[in-house]
Design a protein around this motif. Structure first.
Motif, mmCIF file in Angstrom:
data_model
loop_
_atom_site.group_PDB
_atom_site.id
_atom_site.type_symbol
_atom_site.label_atom_id
_atom_site.label_comp_id
_atom_site.label_asym_id
_atom_site.label_seq_id
_atom_site.Cartn_x
_atom_site.Cartn_y
_atom_site.Cartn_z
ATOM 1 N N UNK A 84 0.817 -1.217 0.000
ATOM 2 C CA UNK A 84 0.000 0.000 0.000
ATOM 3 C C UNK A 84 0.848 1.263 0.000
ATOM 4 N N UNK A 85 0.414 2.233 -0.838
ATOM 5 C CA UNK A 85 0.974 3.583 -0.838
ATOM 6 C C UNK A 85 -0.196 4.533 -0.584
ATOM 7 N N UNK A 86 -0.342 5.019 0.650
ATOM 8 C CA UNK A 86 -1.558 5.754 1.038
ATOM 9 C C UNK A 86 -1.561 7.207 0.569
ATOM 10 N N UNK A 87 -1.837 7.408 -0.711
ATOM 11 C CA UNK A 87 -1.919 8.752 -1.284
ATOM 12 C C UNK A 87 -3.322 8.961 -1.848
ATOM 13 N N UNK A 88 -4.146 9.775 -1.218
ATOM 14 C CA UNK A 88 -5.522 9.978 -1.684
ATOM 15 C C UNK A 88 -5.582 10.770 -2.985
ATOM 16 N N UNK A 89 -6.679 10.604 -3.697
ATOM 17 C CA UNK A 89 -6.893 11.319 -4.952
ATOM 18 C C UNK A 89 -7.863 12.475 -4.740
ATOM 19 N N UNK A 90 -7.563 13.605 -5.348
ATOM 20 C CA UNK A 90 -8.543 14.671 -5.442
ATOM 21 C C UNK A 90 -9.556 14.280 -6.511
ATOM 22 N N UNK A 91 -10.819 14.595 -6.290
ATOM 23 C CA UNK A 91 -11.854 14.259 -7.260
ATOM 24 C C UNK A 91 -13.051 15.181 -7.042
ATOM 25 N N UNK A 92 -13.685 15.562 -8.137
ATOM 26 C CA UNK A 92 -14.887 16.392 -8.060
ATOM 27 C C UNK A 92 -16.126 15.544 -8.282
ATOM 28 N N UNK A 93 -17.227 15.949 -7.652
ATOM 29 C CA UNK A 93 -18.552 15.421 -7.966
ATOM 30 C C UNK A 93 -19.366 16.587 -8.504
ATOM 31 N N UNK A 94 -19.821 16.469 -9.743
ATOM 32 C CA UNK A 94 -20.450 17.622 -10.412
ATOM 33 C C UNK A 94 -21.925 17.403 -10.722
ATOM 34 N N UNK A 95 -22.542 16.373 -10.143
ATOM 35 C CA UNK A 95 -23.909 16.025 -10.526
ATOM 36 C C UNK A 95 -24.960 17.021 -10.038
ATOM 37 N N UNK A 96 -24.618 17.893 -9.099
ATOM 38 C CA UNK A 96 -25.568 18.903 -8.622
ATOM 39 C C UNK A 96 -24.781 20.108 -8.124
#
Length: 253
Positions: free
Chosen positions: A175-187
């Motif tokens: 494991x390499x614990x690096x989170x991802x940035x991500x957008x939710x654009x549904x609303x």
């Protein structure tokens, strides 16, 4: 794990849901990324997105992917259909909310048993092989993997997988614990929350060895999301080298 000094820090741009049906939006996002500099992108390709056509059946899409490979992008398998339509029905309110609301019924591997997960993966890999396209990674749609999916991955020829929170080398699941940035654009409220959460997360990860940027085709229709990705990437490139996921893991191992 690589030391977190400026010479070692990296940024990885990952474009999800790449398929003929989504390619016009994908192309717009890639144009923005390319304008920021020499940035190799990890393209998460869905072989038959929402049952809307195989990747090998669209000549324009095939040619576009060939051009991206020639410029240094990498391909990863992103499910087979990107739909949670063949697994057992959700059990209980929490699983229903996760698989139907949070992921809009797109978590294809959220509940598959090992046999079904392996069949989906192998069917997807066959379509890559038909085109002679290299693939080293697997990323489950919506980053959701059942216990059966994890078991199946140990038998598959992938060198890595990832979730929203971490990357893993296979088959040992390091494991390499690096989170991802991500957008939710549904609303509108999701877009507002994404702006706030991602801005805070980007600041928190400023000194992290790896900054992961997870773009989706739907982002292309929302200027706030596109501006965020453009500004974040340009800022990151001042102190980080751009790498694919496979490239970073080669260095980290």
């Amino acid at each position: 794990m690589p030391p977190a000094d400026a010479r070692q820090r990296a940024v990885s741009v990952v474009l999800h849901d790449v398929a003929p049906a989504t390619w016009p939006a994908c192309a717009r996002l890639l144009e923005m990324v390319d304008a920021c500099g020499d940035v190799p992108v990890t393209l998460l390709v869905v072989p038959d997105y929402h049952h809307r056509g195989r990747i090998g059946d669209d000549a324009a899409f095939r040619d576009a992917i060939e051009r991206r490979l020639a410029r240094g992008d990498e391909l990863a398998l992103h499910g087979l259909y990107h739909l949670d339509d063949s697994a057992p029905r959700p059990r209980g309110p929490l699983q229903w909310a996760t698989r139907r609301l949070y992921t809009a019924s797109e978590g294809e591997f959220a509940a598959l048993d090992a046999g079904a997960a392996e069949r989906h993966m192998r069917a997807g890999l066959e379509q890559f092989a038909e085109r002679g396209w290299p693939v080293r990674g697997f990323v489950a749609p919506a980053w959701l993997m059942s216990t059966g999916t994890r078991a199946a991955l140990t038998r598959m020829p992938f060198s890595y997988t990832s979730t929203r929170r971490a990357l893993y080398t296979l088959p040992e699941w390091r494991e390499y614990p690096h989170p991802s940035l991500v957008w939710s654009v549904r609303s509108a409220w999701r877009r507002g929350a994404s702006q706030l959460v991602n801005t805070l997360q980007e600041r928190r990860l400023r000194e992290a060895p790896l900054l992961r940027l997870g773009l989706h085709p739907a982002d292309a229709d929302h200027p706030a999301a596109v501006d965020f990705w453009r500004n974040t990437l340009r800022s990151a490139l001042r102190t980080r080298r751009a790498v694919t996921k496979a490239g970073w893991l080669e260095h980290a191992a």
